[in-house]
Design a protein around this motif. Structure first.
Motif, PDB file in Angstrom:
ATOM      1  N   LYS A  42      -3.522  -6.987  16.470  1.00  9.17           N
ATOM      2  CA  LYS A  42      -3.477  -5.590  16.049  1.00  9.17           C
ATOM      3  C   LYS A  42      -3.355  -5.468  14.533  1.00  9.17           C
ATOM      4  O   LYS A  42      -3.950  -4.579  13.947  1.00  9.17           O
ATOM      5  N   ALA A  43      -2.553  -6.352  13.912  1.00 15.05           N
ATOM      6  CA  ALA A  43      -2.377  -6.277  12.460  1.00 15.05           C
ATOM      7  C   ALA A  43      -3.707  -6.510  11.754  1.00 15.05           C
ATOM      8  O   ALA A  43      -4.020  -5.828  10.775  1.00 15.05           O
ATOM      9  N   ARG A  44      -4.503  -7.466  12.232  1.00 13.81           N
ATOM     10  CA  ARG A  44      -5.792  -7.744  11.591  1.00 13.81           C
ATOM     11  C   ARG A  44      -6.740  -6.550  11.667  1.00 13.81           C
ATOM     12  O   ARG A  44      -7.582  -6.367  10.799  1.00 13.81           O
ATOM     13  N   ARG A  45      -6.595  -5.740  12.706  1.00 14.16           N
ATOM     14  CA  ARG A  45      -7.428  -4.538  12.855  1.00 14.16           C
ATOM     15  C   ARG A  45      -6.812  -3.336  12.151  1.00 14.16           C
ATOM     16  O   ARG A  45      -7.414  -2.270  12.095  1.00 14.16           O
ATOM     17  N   GLY A  46      -5.573  -3.483  11.670  1.00  6.80           N
ATOM     18  CA  GLY A  46      -4.881  -2.374  11.017  1.00  6.80           C
ATOM     19  C   GLY A  46      -4.300  -1.393  12.015  1.00  6.80           C
ATOM     20  O   GLY A  46      -4.101  -0.221  11.701  1.00  6.80           O
ATOM     21  N   ALA A 102      -1.415  -2.701   4.818  1.00  5.39           N
ATOM     22  CA  ALA A 102      -1.007  -4.052   4.438  1.00  5.39           C
ATOM     23  C   ALA A 102       0.020  -4.554   5.445  1.00  5.39           C
ATOM     24  O   ALA A 102       0.923  -3.820   5.844  1.00  5.39           O
ATOM     25  N   TYR A 103      -0.143  -5.803   5.838  1.00  5.60           N
ATOM     26  CA  TYR A 103       0.811  -6.435   6.751  1.00  5.60           C
ATOM     27  C   TYR A 103       1.206  -7.782   6.150  1.00  5.60           C
ATOM     28  O   TYR A 103       0.358  -8.531   5.690  1.00  5.60           O
ATOM     29  N   GLY A 127       1.618  -0.926  14.859  1.00  8.29           N
ATOM     30  CA  GLY A 127       2.493   0.195  14.534  1.00  8.29           C
ATOM     31  C   GLY A 127       3.498  -0.178  13.460  1.00  8.29           C
ATOM     32  O   GLY A 127       4.116  -1.233  13.511  1.00  8.29           O
ATOM     33  N   MET A 128       3.617   0.663  12.461  1.00 10.15           N
ATOM     34  CA  MET A 128       4.596   0.454  11.401  1.00 10.15           C
ATOM     35  C   MET A 128       5.214   1.808  11.082  1.00 10.15           C
ATOM     36  O   MET A 128       4.656   2.850  11.424  1.00 10.15           O
ATOM     37  N   ARG A 129       6.343   1.770  10.467  1.00 11.99           N
ATOM     38  CA  ARG A 129       6.977   3.018  10.041  1.00 11.99           C
ATOM     39  C   ARG A 129       6.170   3.568   8.875  1.00 11.99           C
ATOM     40  O   ARG A 129       5.885   2.849   7.912  1.00 11.99           O
TER      41      ARG A 129
END
Length: 184
Positions: A1-5, A99-100, A8-10
């Motif tokens: 999921k992070a690679r696809r953006g 950004a992750y 979930g993040m705050r």
């Protein structure tokens, strides 16, 4: 999921997450104007301290959406802090980027019982994911990079007292505006 953006993040100050999961600018125009004002004042003054001083002198407060509790999603106004401004100006989300991996936890710095301790800033080259033009932006990517460069120039480096020499305070005199060492 992070690679696809899509991980979930705050969401940062000035943004909201819609029920669809999409991230958008906060619909409150006052919130948007404060975030835009912060970037405008940084461009004009060139230091985080200068922006903080301006906000305090004008009696302005920072918009914060409650993340948890009975008031979840409601808008609160908090007094500005230097660290809040620093985090805002360093965050690539304001330039529209996802950004992750910007901050990692160093187990050596972690304090037992304190879940948010031990975080360290990771150089951009080591971020896991950087996707530009993912969110609506408050500033351009070029302005974001210029801001980082400006903050790097004014970064106060910890320096101790010199061990040798006749002068007692040699190398300890600092500029009140930018924090740079002054000859003395």
């Amino acid at each position: 999921k992070a690679r696809r953006g899509e991980l979930g993040m705050r969401v940062p100050m000035g943004y909201i997450r819609r029920p669809s999961g999409e991230i958008a600018k906060d619909p409150d125009e006052q919130v948007q104007s404060i975030v835009e004002l912060i970037f405008a004042q940084f461009a004009a003054r060139g230091t985080i301290q200068g922006v903080l001083q301006y906000l305090v002198d004008q009696g302005l407060r920072m918009p914060v959406r409650c993340a948890t509790g009975a008031n979840k999603g409601e808008l609160e106004w908090h007094r500005p802090f230097r660290m809040t401004l620093s985090n805002l100006l360093h965050n690539p989300a304001y330039a529209g980027a996802y950004a992750y991996g910007r901050r990692r936890t160093d187990p050596r710095r972690k304090q037992p019982g304190s879940p948010r301790t031990g975080r360290t800033v990771t150089p951009r080259e080591q971020w896991h994911v950087l996707i530009k033009d993912r969110f609506p932006a408050y500033i351009s990517w070029e302005q974001y990079e210029a801001n980082l460069e400006q903050m790097q120039k004014h970064q106060v480096r910890a320096q101790g007292a010199p061990r040798k020499g006749p002068a007692l305070l040699s190398g300890l005199l600092r500029c009140g505006r930018c924090g740079r060492a002054r000859p003395g």
